[in-house]
Design an enzyme around this catalytic site. Structure first.
Site, mmCIF file in Angstrom:
data_model
loop_
_atom_site.group_PDB
_atom_site.id
_atom_site.type_symbol
_atom_site.label_atom_id
_atom_site.label_comp_id
_atom_site.label_asym_id
_atom_site.label_seq_id
_atom_site.Cartn_x
_atom_site.Cartn_y
_atom_site.Cartn_z
ATOM 1 N N ALA A 28 -1.452 -2.813 1.862
ATOM 2 C CA ALA A 28 -0.986 -4.797 2.474
ATOM 3 C C ALA A 28 -1.880 -5.095 3.461
ATOM 4 O O ALA A 28 -2.307 -5.894 4.266
ATOM 5 C CB ALA A 28 0.456 -4.961 2.464
ATOM 6 N N ALA A 29 -2.051 -4.075 4.001
ATOM 7 C CA ALA A 29 -3.586 -4.555 5.353
ATOM 8 C C ALA A 29 -4.744 -5.300 4.795
ATOM 9 O O ALA A 29 -5.305 -5.283 5.774
ATOM 10 C CB ALA A 29 -4.208 -2.525 6.235
#
Length: 322
Positions: free
Chosen positions: A263-264
């Site tokens: 999810a970066a």
């Protein structure tokens, strides 16, 4: 160059609508990745609501954006959990669709002791979301300022959303992930194309590993018709070639401990959409998005890792003080 409508003059942030996927992450951590034919003992198991679409929606909402989500869920426990997550994070979900034809999407991220990840996704209900259903939601798109899209739903549905948003004069952000070939016929309708290195390479054939190669790839994408091309480069930051030909390079923030890179990228996209919805200049948007992404990698999970506006603001203040 940012938002096509009139929020700047009204002083109000624009409305962001994310059209995309829901995937509940079933996360396994282990010291190393399992090899072919091998069985190993892992360290932990966690279940998190996620999916590129809802991750990006929650990322923007936690920063203070006015966000709606459009996508498709199964009528099951995973679907109910996704709805609860949107409610808890202030994401409008009244236009999310449900089906009995398929279960809600699930994914299996595997994370090693270095924070690296490998992910297998079973899209489920996401792939039953049709272009006809997007057409039925035209009024929702019309009431938005920014439309954010990824590629975890059928490509024809993505194309329909791009076409509708473009026809209505809305700003389109396309994150071409997971990496896939996208028809160049839609390139002129995309205001912001935001691939990572691997996605940019698939779209252009250029091996992207630094600012110079990102510039080469962006030149090809600009010639194809994309307006603003922002290529994220991991630890090397990000490179932007704007519609007017100007370039911006943003450095990445170095973090001492990387726990989980899941999810970066979604955190980056959500923060970018939030910045654009406020009418910020690209350099400010990119720095803000880099800060949000940096914070996300210090925590486990997808949605649980996404930072709040106060956290990002404090992080930027502390880095400026340094």
């Amino acid at each position: 160059m940012t938002i096509r409508r009139h929020m700047e003059s009204s002083g109000q942030s624009g409305c962001i609508t994310v059209i995309g996927s829901f995937v509940t992450d079933l996360v396994i951590t282990s010291a190393e990745f399992v090899k072919e034919g091998e069985t190993i003992l892992g360290d932990s198991f966690h279940q998190y609501p996620g999916g590129k679409g809802v991750n990006q929606a929650v990322a923007a909402a936690r920063l203070g954006g006015r966000v709606s989500m459009i996508g498709k869920l199964g009528n099951d426990a995973f679907g109910r959990q996704q709805v609860e997550t949107m409610e808890a994070n202030g994401v409008n979900h009244e236009h999310v669709l449900f089906t009995d034809e398929a279960p809600s999407g699930v994914g299996n991220p595997q994370i090693d002791s270095h924070g690296r990840n490998r992910i297998v996704v079973i899209p489920g209900a996401n792939m039953t979301f049709t272009s006809a259903e997007v057409e039925e939601l035209r009024s929702v798109i019309a009431g938005s300022d920014i439309i954010v899209l990824q590629l975890e739903i059928p490509i024809d549905t993505v194309y329909a959303a791009i076409r509708i948003a473009h026809d209505l004069g809305r700003t389109v952000i396309l994150n071409p992930a997971p990496a896939a070939v996208v028809s160049q016929a839609y390139a002129p309708m995309v205001d912001w194309l935001v691939p990572n290195q691997h996605e940019a390479e698939l779209l252009t054939g250029v091996e992207v590993n630094d600012v110079g190669s990102a510039r080469e790839a962006a030149t090809i994408l600009s010639a194809a018709g994309y307006r603003n091309i922002l290529i994220t480069l991991g630890e090397q930051g990000a490179y932007l070639r704007a519609v007017d030909g100007t370039e911006t390079v943003s450095e990445a923030f170095r973090m001492e401990q990387v726990v989980d890179t899941v999810a970066a990228g979604d955190s980056y996209i959500g923060a970018l959409a939030y910045g654009l919805s406020n009418g910020w200049e690209p350099a400010r948007c990119m720095r803000y998005a880099s800060a949000a992404s940096a914070l996300a990698v210090t925590r486990p999970g997808a949605i649980p890792s996404l930072p709040s506006r106060d956290e990002v603001d404090e992080f930027l203040r502390s880095r400026c003080a340094d």
